[in-house]
Design a protein around this motif. Sequence first.
Motif, PDB file in Angstrom:
ATOM      1  N   CYS A  44       0.834  -1.215   0.000  1.00 26.67           N
ATOM      2  CA  CYS A  44       0.000   0.000   0.000  1.00 26.67           C
ATOM      3  C   CYS A  44       0.861   1.254   0.000  1.00 26.67           C
ATOM      4  O   CYS A  44       0.546   2.249  -0.673  1.00 26.67           O
ATOM      5  N   HIS A  45       1.959   1.238   0.752  1.00 29.20           N
ATOM      6  CA  HIS A  45       2.878   2.379   0.742  1.00 29.20           C
ATOM      7  C   HIS A  45       3.465   2.593  -0.650  1.00 29.20           C
ATOM      8  O   HIS A  45       3.644   3.735  -1.091  1.00 29.20           O
ATOM      9  N   THR A  97       0.765   4.422  -2.860  1.00 26.48           N
ATOM     10  CA  THR A  97       0.609   5.852  -2.595  1.00 26.48           C
ATOM     11  C   THR A  97       1.868   6.631  -2.973  1.00 26.48           C
ATOM     12  O   THR A  97       1.782   7.755  -3.477  1.00 26.48           O
ATOM     13  N   GLN A  98       3.045   6.044  -2.761  1.00 23.04           N
ATOM     14  CA  GLN A  98       4.286   6.749  -3.077  1.00 23.04           C
ATOM     15  C   GLN A  98       4.463   6.924  -4.576  1.00 23.04           C
ATOM     16  O   GLN A  98       4.777   8.020  -5.053  1.00 23.04           O
ATOM     17  N   GLY A 103       1.847   9.279  -5.905  1.00 26.65           N
ATOM     18  CA  GLY A 103       2.180  10.627  -5.465  1.00 26.65           C
ATOM     19  C   GLY A 103       3.262  11.251  -6.326  1.00 26.65           C
ATOM     20  O   GLY A 103       3.203  12.440  -6.659  1.00 26.65           O
ATOM     21  N   ASN A 158      -0.338  12.447  -8.357  1.00 24.95           N
ATOM     22  CA  ASN A 158      -1.565  12.083  -7.653  1.00 24.95           C
ATOM     23  C   ASN A 158      -1.302  11.980  -6.152  1.00 24.95           C
ATOM     24  O   ASN A 158      -1.384  10.903  -5.543  1.00 24.95           O
ATOM     25  N   VAL A 162      -3.886  10.436  -3.002  1.00 27.94           N
ATOM     26  CA  VAL A 162      -4.384   9.058  -2.899  1.00 27.94           C
ATOM     27  C   VAL A 162      -4.185   8.522  -1.488  1.00 27.94           C
ATOM     28  O   VAL A 162      -3.102   8.635  -0.918  1.00 27.94           O
ATOM     29  N   GLU A 163      -5.234   7.941  -0.923  1.00 28.12           N
ATOM     30  CA  GLU A 163      -5.176   7.351   0.412  1.00 28.12           C
ATOM     31  C   GLU A 163      -5.835   5.980   0.396  1.00 28.12           C
ATOM     32  O   GLU A 163      -6.684   5.701  -0.453  1.00 28.12           O
ATOM     33  N   TYR A 164      -5.438   5.137   1.353  1.00 27.02           N
ATOM     34  CA  TYR A 164      -6.069   3.818   1.435  1.00 27.02           C
ATOM     35  C   TYR A 164      -6.793   3.646   2.757  1.00 27.02           C
ATOM     36  O   TYR A 164      -6.468   4.270   3.762  1.00 27.02           O
ATOM     37  N   PHE A 201      -8.895   2.136  -2.099  1.00 26.61           N
ATOM     38  CA  PHE A 201      -8.150   3.389  -2.226  1.00 26.61           C
ATOM     39  C   PHE A 201      -9.087   4.488  -2.716  1.00 26.61           C
ATOM     40  O   PHE A 201     -10.011   4.232  -3.496  1.00 26.61           O
ATOM     41  N   THR A 232      -9.012   8.446  -4.464  1.00 27.53           N
ATOM     42  CA  THR A 232      -8.200   9.465  -5.116  1.00 27.53           C
ATOM     43  C   THR A 232      -8.528  10.832  -4.536  1.00 27.53           C
ATOM     44  O   THR A 232      -9.415  10.979  -3.702  1.00 27.53           O
ATOM     45  N   ASN A 233      -7.830  11.834  -5.015  1.00 25.19           N
ATOM     46  CA  ASN A 233      -8.036  13.196  -4.546  1.00 25.19           C
ATOM     47  C   ASN A 233      -9.441  13.702  -4.868  1.00 25.19           C
ATOM     48  O   ASN A 233      -9.999  14.536  -4.152  1.00 25.19           O
TER      49      ASN A 233
END
Length: 231
Positions: free
Chosen positions: A23-24, A27-28, A31, A35, A38-40, A165, A167-168
């Motif tokens: 998951c990291h 997002t990395q 990002g 983007n 983005v969060e989970y 997940f 998105t923004n």
Amino acid sequence: MTQLATAKRSRTITTEEVLIILCHSVTQVLGNAGNGGVEYSPMVQKINKTCLRPDIGCFVLFDGGFSGLVIINFTAESAMELYRNYLLSMGMPENELAQFHTADEVGNVMGEVMNQIVGDFTNKIRQQLKTSITQSQPKMMAINKQVQISVNTTLDQPQSRRVTFNTNDNNIFYLELSMDKTEFIKLHDFDESELENPDDILAENSRYENTPSQNAPSSNQHDDLMNDLGI
């Protein structure tokens, strides 16, 4: 240098800790591709099978220290948002972007993003768990119905998980992981090395090349020498 994102360490590392590392990576990489929002979800689902789902599904097999399968299922909205932000962050004019998620260009870009995500994941696994896994080439397809995917190898008591997940723009996509039931037991403490950021390396080389050497003659000294020689 980029410090590794790590799960809270115990002496035994299970499927959930491996999932957090993955998951990291998602997002990395997203990002870094424009983007950053983005969060989970903090909740993970235990599932019985992994599937490709509409509107765009992508999967990658990995093997080595342990075997498994990674699937990311994008809705049309989330795929287009991630695709557009990625290319716009690279300077692509908006009028040259694809308009529909079924366009080949969208699939190619999302496949490249998937490749970067799993590549980052395998690097983190090597650094944090001191084992090695290799990945297959990502397969990306636009689909309109659910397709079940299984790993083309025998897994030792397979475990499957799904993470949501956002998105923004609050579009949703799903990450699914199926892997061996395995535990990494830490025999002794060790230092986790840092991954080198390619951008930092290039910047350092650029600074080195642009720094004039103290031993190099200045242009005025060069001209004086040429005058003395009558040239």
